[in-house]
Scaffold this motif. Structure first.
Motif, short mmCIF file in Angstrom:
data_model
loop_
_atom_site.label_atom_id
_atom_site.label_comp_id
_atom_site.label_asym_id
_atom_site.label_seq_id
_atom_site.Cartn_x
_atom_site.Cartn_y
_atom_site.Cartn_z
N LYS A 57 17.48 61.50 -30.67
CA LYS A 57 16.19 61.69 -31.35
C LYS A 57 15.37 62.79 -30.67
CE LYS A 57 13.59 58.36 -32.10
NZ LYS A 57 12.78 57.20 -31.68
N ALA A 61 14.33 66.29 -32.36
CA ALA A 61 12.89 66.53 -32.49
C ALA A 61 12.49 67.83 -31.81
CB ALA A 61 12.11 65.35 -31.91
N VAL A 64 13.42 70.66 -34.03
CA VAL A 64 12.45 70.79 -35.13
C VAL A 64 11.22 71.54 -34.67
CG1 VAL A 64 10.91 69.51 -36.66
CG2 VAL A 64 13.25 68.73 -36.34
N CYS A 104 17.01 68.74 -39.59
CA CYS A 104 17.02 68.20 -38.23
C CYS A 104 16.16 66.95 -38.10
CB CYS A 104 16.56 69.26 -37.23
SG CYS A 104 17.76 70.57 -36.92
N THR A 105 15.22 66.76 -39.02
CA THR A 105 14.41 65.54 -38.95
C THR A 105 15.18 64.31 -39.45
OG1 THR A 105 13.46 65.71 -41.20
CG2 THR A 105 12.33 66.89 -39.41
N ALA A 109 14.68 60.49 -38.42
CA ALA A 109 14.11 59.54 -39.38
C ALA A 109 15.02 58.34 -39.59
CB ALA A 109 13.86 60.25 -40.71
N GLY A 132 4.82 59.70 -36.98
CA GLY A 132 6.14 59.80 -37.60
C GLY A 132 6.10 59.54 -39.09
N VAL A 135 4.61 62.63 -40.89
CA VAL A 135 5.40 63.87 -40.96
C VAL A 135 5.84 64.15 -42.40
CG1 VAL A 135 7.66 64.85 -40.40
CG2 VAL A 135 6.21 64.00 -38.60
N TYR A 136 6.45 63.14 -43.03
CA TYR A 136 6.96 63.37 -44.38
C TYR A 136 5.83 63.47 -45.40
CZ TYR A 136 11.63 62.92 -42.60
OH TYR A 136 12.79 63.14 -41.88
N TYR A 139 4.72 67.05 -44.97
CA TYR A 139 5.74 67.94 -45.55
C TYR A 139 5.65 67.93 -47.08
CZ TYR A 139 10.29 70.07 -46.44
OH TYR A 139 11.29 70.90 -46.88
N LEU A 167 3.89 67.51 -36.31
CA LEU A 167 5.19 67.64 -35.64
C LEU A 167 5.02 67.69 -34.12
CD1 LEU A 167 7.01 70.20 -37.95
CD2 LEU A 167 7.70 67.84 -37.54
N TRP A 171 6.46 64.98 -31.40
CA TRP A 171 7.28 65.42 -30.27
C TRP A 171 6.63 65.08 -28.93
CZ3 TRP A 171 6.29 69.45 -26.66
CH2 TRP A 171 7.38 69.80 -25.86
#
Length: 278
Positions: A57, A61, A64, A104-105, A109, A132, A135-136, A139, A167, A171
């Motif tokens: 992970k 990360a 990313v 890469c996520t 995920a 987390g 993030v989506y 996006y 992001l 991280w």
């Protein structure tokens, strides 16, 4: 024959259209949170060429974040905010770096949402879980703005900056924290010397009730967790286990505030004497 003029392109959308990316943000963030609303699962992890799924992970990360930094740099070049002429390859490179960053996520995920779940043992992990999920959402919000077009000029840079900030937050609360604590986790193994006051039998019960088997494999406890190191392979000594349980590190949360000193000694004695055994 009369020629019909093509309709003039419509102007900039009003700020009311921001409801669409806000809705996308809320929908995808909430969906990620609901899917992650479960107890950690012990099976189904993978580690590829990493030492364990936690470091997998962290590695993805970090990739990313590196790609996100290139996204920020290439976006500035595309919008002519840099002093150099814009080359023809920068637009495709910007698009493909974004696609690669999204790819890469996915391993991250998978482990976070479907295996480890939404966790709240301390403020750092809570912040990581919330970011987390976001993030989506961030996006989806940015993609919505890109696909709908014609938003006011500040909207897309702000959406991109928000995604980048989320992001970095994810991280910072996971991969960077892990790398900072790896040195402590990699301390030299001590011998399996157990102090007289520690009870391995009592430690077996602590191992079960504290959920250690969710993350670790230990045959003596009939545990087959895959998220953390295999204790039958690493065979850590008493002092190393005691310090790790109390203070955490290497991706493991601290249990010093959840277990009594006696319980920590007992579970350390159990692991140190039974790891690698039949």
């Amino acid at each position: 024959m009369q020629t019909v003029a093509a309709p003039a392109p419509s102007g900039t959308r009003s700020y009311r259209w921001l409801a669409a990316p806000f809705l996308a943000f809320a929908l995808f963030s909430l969906t990620a949170g609901l899917l992650a609303h479960h107890a950690p699962r012990s099976k189904g992890y993978f580690r590829l060429f990493f030492s364990d799924p936690i470091h997998l992970k962290a590695g993805f990360a970090t990739a990313v974040v590196v790609l996100a930094c290139f996204q920020l740099f290439s976006a500035a070049w595309i919008f002519r905010k840099l002093p150099w002429p814009k080359p023809a390859w920068i637009n495709p490179a910007h698009r493909w770096s974004g696609r690669l960053a999204f790819a890469c996520t996915l391993p991250v995920a998978y482990h976070c949402i479907f295996k480890l779940g939404f966790r709240t043992p301390d403020s750092r992990v809570l912040a990581h879980s919330l970011l987390g999920c976001a993030v989506y959402g961030a996006y989806a919000s940015k993609i919505t703005i890109v696909r709908l077009h014609r938003f006011p000029r500040p909207v897309l840079p702000i959406a991109g900056g928000l995604l980048f900030a989320v992001l970095i937050g994810v991280w910072y609360t996971s991969a960077l924290w892990l790398y900072r604590h790896d040195n402590a986790a990699a301390a030299p193994k001590s011998a399996a010397v157990v102090p007289p006051g520690a009870s391995a039998a009592a430690g077996a019960k602590v191992f079960a009730t504290a959920g250690c088997g969710t993350c670790h494999t230990l045959a003596a406890a009939q545990a087959s967790g895959q998220a953390g190191p295999n204790l039958d392979v690493t065979r850590p000594g008493f002092e190393r286990v005691r310090a790790q349980v109390e203070h955490g590190g290497g991706g493991m949360p601290a249990f010093g505030a959840k277990l009594t000193p006696a319980q920590i000694r007992d579970v350390a004695a159990f692991v140190a004497t039974r790891a690698g055994g039949p």
